[in-house]
Design an enzyme around this catalytic site. Structure first.
Site, PDB file in Angstrom:
ATOM      1  N   ARG A  15     -73.405 -26.528 -49.531  1.00  0.00           N
ATOM      2  CA  ARG A  15     -74.574 -26.743 -48.654  1.00  0.00           C
ATOM      3  C   ARG A  15     -74.121 -27.212 -47.274  1.00  0.00           C
ATOM      4  O   ARG A  15     -72.975 -27.612 -47.096  1.00  0.00           O
ATOM      5  CB  ARG A  15     -75.463 -27.851 -49.240  1.00  0.00           C
ATOM      6  CG  ARG A  15     -76.175 -27.479 -50.488  1.00  0.00           C
ATOM      7  CD  ARG A  15     -77.135 -28.582 -50.921  1.00  0.00           C
ATOM      8  NE  ARG A  15     -76.497 -29.666 -51.628  1.00  0.00           N
ATOM      9  CZ  ARG A  15     -76.622 -30.952 -51.327  1.00  0.00           C
ATOM     10  NH1 ARG A  15     -77.350 -31.317 -50.290  1.00  0.00           N
ATOM     11  NH2 ARG A  15     -76.023 -31.883 -52.031  1.00  0.00           N
ATOM     12  N   ASN A  72     -64.782 -32.197 -46.742  1.00  0.00           N
ATOM     13  CA  ASN A  72     -66.132 -32.308 -46.175  1.00  0.00           C
ATOM     14  C   ASN A  72     -67.099 -33.036 -47.094  1.00  0.00           C
ATOM     15  O   ASN A  72     -68.061 -33.658 -46.628  1.00  0.00           O
ATOM     16  CB  ASN A  72     -66.631 -30.888 -45.888  1.00  0.00           C
ATOM     17  CG  ASN A  72     -68.137 -30.812 -45.732  1.00  0.00           C
ATOM     18  OD1 ASN A  72     -68.680 -31.106 -44.669  1.00  0.00           O
ATOM     19  ND2 ASN A  72     -68.849 -30.426 -46.805  1.00  0.00           N
ATOM     20  N   ALA A  96     -68.814 -47.368 -42.135  1.00  0.00           N
ATOM     21  CA  ALA A  96     -67.489 -47.917 -42.483  1.00  0.00           C
ATOM     22  C   ALA A  96     -66.632 -46.844 -43.157  1.00  0.00           C
ATOM     23  O   ALA A  96     -65.431 -46.741 -42.883  1.00  0.00           O
ATOM     24  CB  ALA A  96     -67.647 -49.130 -43.400  1.00  0.00           C
ATOM     25  N   THR A  97     -67.252 -46.019 -44.006  1.00  0.00           N
ATOM     26  CA  THR A  97     -66.461 -44.962 -44.672  1.00  0.00           C
ATOM     27  C   THR A  97     -65.984 -43.935 -43.640  1.00  0.00           C
ATOM     28  O   THR A  97     -64.883 -43.407 -43.738  1.00  0.00           O
ATOM     29  CB  THR A  97     -67.256 -44.208 -45.775  1.00  0.00           C
ATOM     30  OG1 THR A  97     -68.341 -43.473 -45.202  1.00  0.00           O
ATOM     31  CG2 THR A  97     -67.759 -45.152 -46.849  1.00  0.00           C
ATOM     32  N   LYS A  98     -66.833 -43.660 -42.663  1.00  0.00           N
ATOM     33  CA  LYS A  98     -66.483 -42.619 -41.687  1.00  0.00           C
ATOM     34  C   LYS A  98     -65.450 -43.112 -40.678  1.00  0.00           C
ATOM     35  O   LYS A  98     -64.665 -42.332 -40.143  1.00  0.00           O
ATOM     36  CB  LYS A  98     -67.761 -42.108 -41.003  1.00  0.00           C
ATOM     37  CG  LYS A  98     -68.669 -41.347 -41.979  1.00  0.00           C
ATOM     38  CD  LYS A  98     -67.967 -40.117 -42.506  1.00  0.00           C
ATOM     39  CE  LYS A  98     -68.620 -39.470 -43.675  1.00  0.00           C
ATOM     40  NZ  LYS A  98     -67.919 -38.272 -44.152  1.00  0.00           N
ATOM     41  N   ILE A 140     -76.649 -33.564 -37.260  1.00  0.00           N
ATOM     42  CA  ILE A 140     -76.656 -32.140 -37.570  1.00  0.00           C
ATOM     43  C   ILE A 140     -77.774 -31.874 -38.566  1.00  0.00           C
ATOM     44  O   ILE A 140     -77.973 -32.653 -39.518  1.00  0.00           O
ATOM     45  CB  ILE A 140     -75.287 -31.722 -38.191  1.00  0.00           C
ATOM     46  CG1 ILE A 140     -74.108 -32.199 -37.313  1.00  0.00           C
ATOM     47  CG2 ILE A 140     -75.232 -30.221 -38.438  1.00  0.00           C
ATOM     48  CD1 ILE A 140     -74.050 -31.649 -35.907  1.00  0.00           C
ATOM     49  N   TYR A 184     -72.031 -46.625 -44.752  1.00  0.00           N
ATOM     50  CA  TYR A 184     -71.696 -45.217 -44.472  1.00  0.00           C
ATOM     51  C   TYR A 184     -70.779 -45.135 -43.253  1.00  0.00           C
ATOM     52  O   TYR A 184     -69.747 -44.451 -43.278  1.00  0.00           O
ATOM     53  CB  TYR A 184     -72.981 -44.414 -44.243  1.00  0.00           C
ATOM     54  CG  TYR A 184     -72.747 -42.984 -43.795  1.00  0.00           C
ATOM     55  CD1 TYR A 184     -72.330 -42.016 -44.703  1.00  0.00           C
ATOM     56  CD2 TYR A 184     -72.948 -42.605 -42.467  1.00  0.00           C
ATOM     57  CE1 TYR A 184     -72.106 -40.696 -44.290  1.00  0.00           C
ATOM     58  CE2 TYR A 184     -72.737 -41.299 -42.048  1.00  0.00           C
ATOM     59  CZ  TYR A 184     -72.315 -40.349 -42.966  1.00  0.00           C
ATOM     60  OH  TYR A 184     -72.091 -39.044 -42.561  1.00  0.00           O
TER      61      TYR A 184
HETATM   62  P1  NAP Z   1     -75.171 -32.283 -47.340  1.00  0.00           P
HETATM   63  O1  NAP Z   1     -75.991 -31.205 -46.745  1.00  0.00           O
HETATM   64  O2  NAP Z   1     -75.825 -33.429 -48.010  1.00  0.00           O
HETATM   65  O3  NAP Z   1     -74.108 -31.619 -48.355  1.00  0.00           O
HETATM   66  C1  NAP Z   1     -73.202 -32.429 -49.032  1.00  0.00           C
HETATM   67  C2  NAP Z   1     -72.201 -31.563 -49.754  1.00  0.00           C
HETATM   68  O4  NAP Z   1     -71.240 -32.439 -50.383  1.00  0.00           O
HETATM   69  C3  NAP Z   1     -72.812 -30.721 -50.851  1.00  0.00           C
HETATM   70  O5  NAP Z   1     -72.136 -29.492 -50.890  1.00  0.00           O
HETATM   71  C4  NAP Z   1     -72.516 -31.538 -52.120  1.00  0.00           C
HETATM   72  O6  NAP Z   1     -72.359 -30.736 -53.294  1.00  0.00           O
HETATM   73  C5  NAP Z   1     -71.165 -32.129 -51.760  1.00  0.00           C
HETATM   74  N1  NAP Z   1     -70.830 -33.339 -52.522  1.00  0.00           N
HETATM   75  C6  NAP Z   1     -71.484 -34.520 -52.535  1.00  0.00           C
HETATM   76  N2  NAP Z   1     -70.858 -35.380 -53.358  1.00  0.00           N
HETATM   77  C7  NAP Z   1     -69.803 -34.707 -53.886  1.00  0.00           C
HETATM   78  C8  NAP Z   1     -68.784 -35.039 -54.813  1.00  0.00           C
HETATM   79  N3  NAP Z   1     -68.735 -36.255 -55.381  1.00  0.00           N
HETATM   80  N4  NAP Z   1     -67.857 -34.102 -55.145  1.00  0.00           N
HETATM   81  C9  NAP Z   1     -67.897 -32.867 -54.576  1.00  0.00           C
HETATM   82  N5  NAP Z   1     -68.857 -32.484 -53.704  1.00  0.00           N
HETATM   83  C10 NAP Z   1     -69.781 -33.399 -53.361  1.00  0.00           C
HETATM   84  O7  NAP Z   1     -74.203 -32.952 -46.223  1.00  0.00           O
HETATM   85  P2  NAP Z   1     -73.812 -32.436 -44.766  1.00  0.00           P
HETATM   86  O8  NAP Z   1     -74.808 -32.941 -43.814  1.00  0.00           O
HETATM   87  O9  NAP Z   1     -73.458 -31.003 -44.793  1.00  0.00           O
HETATM   88  O10 NAP Z   1     -72.496 -33.325 -44.518  1.00  0.00           O
HETATM   89  C11 NAP Z   1     -71.190 -32.835 -44.780  1.00  0.00           C
HETATM   90  C12 NAP Z   1     -70.187 -33.852 -44.286  1.00  0.00           C
HETATM   91  O11 NAP Z   1     -70.380 -34.089 -42.880  1.00  0.00           O
HETATM   92  C13 NAP Z   1     -70.301 -35.215 -44.947  1.00  0.00           C
HETATM   93  O12 NAP Z   1     -69.010 -35.774 -45.127  1.00  0.00           O
HETATM   94  C14 NAP Z   1     -71.091 -36.031 -43.943  1.00  0.00           C
HETATM   95  O13 NAP Z   1     -70.839 -37.410 -44.065  1.00  0.00           O
HETATM   96  C15 NAP Z   1     -70.591 -35.461 -42.640  1.00  0.00           C
HETATM   97  N6  NAP Z   1     -71.521 -35.627 -41.519  1.00  0.00           N
HETATM   98  C16 NAP Z   1     -72.785 -35.100 -41.544  1.00  0.00           C
HETATM   99  C17 NAP Z   1     -73.624 -35.288 -40.455  1.00  0.00           C
HETATM  100  C18 NAP Z   1     -75.035 -34.743 -40.389  1.00  0.00           C
HETATM  101  O14 NAP Z   1     -75.751 -35.088 -39.436  1.00  0.00           O
HETATM  102  N7  NAP Z   1     -75.479 -33.936 -41.313  1.00  0.00           N
HETATM  103  C19 NAP Z   1     -73.161 -36.004 -39.354  1.00  0.00           C
HETATM  104  C20 NAP Z   1     -71.894 -36.511 -39.364  1.00  0.00           C
HETATM  105  C21 NAP Z   1     -71.064 -36.318 -40.429  1.00  0.00           C
HETATM  106  P3  NAP Z   1     -73.613 -30.390 -54.305  1.00  0.00           P
HETATM  107  O15 NAP Z   1     -74.400 -29.314 -53.616  1.00  0.00           O
HETATM  108  O16 NAP Z   1     -72.916 -29.919 -55.524  1.00  0.00           O
HETATM  109  O17 NAP Z   1     -74.373 -31.646 -54.482  1.00  0.00           O
END
Ligand code: NAP
Length: 248
Positions: A16, A91, A158-160, A189, A156
């Site tokens: 996703r 990711n 802190a992890t990043k 995003i 959150y």
């Molecule tokens: P998202 O739409 O919530 O998707 C999260 C993805 O991570 C999904 O594919 C999910 O798989 C997978 N996942 C979650 N826990 C997992 C685990 N324990 N093992 C394996 N896969 C796991 O998130 P996103 O917005 O695309 O974010 C992706 C990354 O970018 C994250 O690290 C997030 O912190 C970072 N980020 C996002 C934003 C933003 O604004 N969206 C901004 C900054 C940074 P399932 O489908 O199987 O659940």
């Protein structure tokens, strides 16, 4: 430019959002992509099908990055099967928001288990085939909030921030093996992770983004493709911000 033909890439959390966009962009540039998921098998299959339909190569691999033993065994197996692993996009991530005074220890642990321990376990496993090949690319997903903080996102964030320290350290450890390690720090995003925000919250947010809009997963994926490419061979230990100017 930025061709990845013949390379094998693993994207954790590729089912996703940003992960999915990374899978599609890496495949479009010629890489064979392994789409990892933890719960969303159907979504991961859909990503695979979309890539295959567009003429690319992809397969799925389900494992929980927080289960480090299982994740490392799966990555070892995938590297053995393909005879290589050139690119890891670490990711997979979760967000659990809440003010410090209401923060639960179990939420902090879960956030660190997935976002930090999970990402590092995957990186540890990925460096093994990369060291042997004397080349490789590791790309971690950090966040704008890891650098500037955000109300309600202490744990959150802190992890990043931790991921940035880790990326810089691994970059130093593996530079002599020609493995580059960088972090991409997206701003806000449009994905499932941010869908919980109300319109009023989004409106407030957009006001502090100089480019005046939220970003797309594709825009983050483009940065990952660049860092994965031969053209980025001299870029390591860096944080590439994709945030519309929100933090400069
Ligand atoms: P998202 O739409 O919530 O998707 C999260 C993805 O991570 C999904 O594919 C999910 O798989 C997978 N996942 C979650 N826990 C997992 C685990 N324990 N093992 C394996 N896969 C796991 O998130 P996103 O917005 O695309 O974010 C992706 C990354 O970018 C994250 O690290 C997030 O912190 C970072 N980020 C996002 C934003 C933003 O604004 N969206 C901004 C900054 C940074 P399932 O489908 O199987 O659940």
């Amino acid at each position: 430019m930025f061709r990845l033909d013949g390379k094998v890439a693993l994207v954790t959390g590729g089912s996703r959002g940003i992960g999915r966009a990374c899978c599609e962009a890496l495949a479009e540039h010629g890489a064979t992509v392994i789409v990892n998921y933890v719960k969303g098998e159907a979504a991961a299959r859909e990503v695979c099908d979309a890539i295959t339909a567009a003429g690319g190569k992809a397969e799925i691999a389900g494992f929980d990055v927080a289960d480090s033993k299982a994740a490392e065994a799966a990555i070892d197996e995938l590297a053995k099967k393909h005879g290589r692993l050139d690119i890891l996009v670490a990711n997979a991530g979760i967000a659990i928001d809440g003010l410090l005074l209401r923060m639960k220890d179990e939420d902090v642990s879960r956030l660190f288990d997935v976002n930090v321990r999970g990402a590092l376990a995957c990186a540890r496993a990925a460096t093994r085939p990369m060291m042997k090949a004397r080349t490789g690319r590791i790309i971690f997903l950090s966040s704008v909030v890891g650098e500037m903080g955000n109300v309600g996102q202490t744990a959150y964030a802190a992890t990043k921030a931790a991921i940035v320290g880790a990326a810089k350290s691994i970059a130093r450890e593996f530079a002599s093996r020609n493995v580059t390690v960088n972090a991409v720090a997206p701003g806000f995003i449009d994905t499932d992770m941010t869908h919980g925000m109300t319109d009023a919250m989004k409106e407030q947010l957009v006001k502090v983004i100089p480019l005046g809009r939220t970003g797309s997963a594709k825009e983050v994926a483009a940065a990952c493709v660049y860092l994965a490419s031969d053209e980025a061979a001299y870029v390591t230990g860096q944080v590439l911000r994709v945030n519309g100017g929100m933090y400069v």
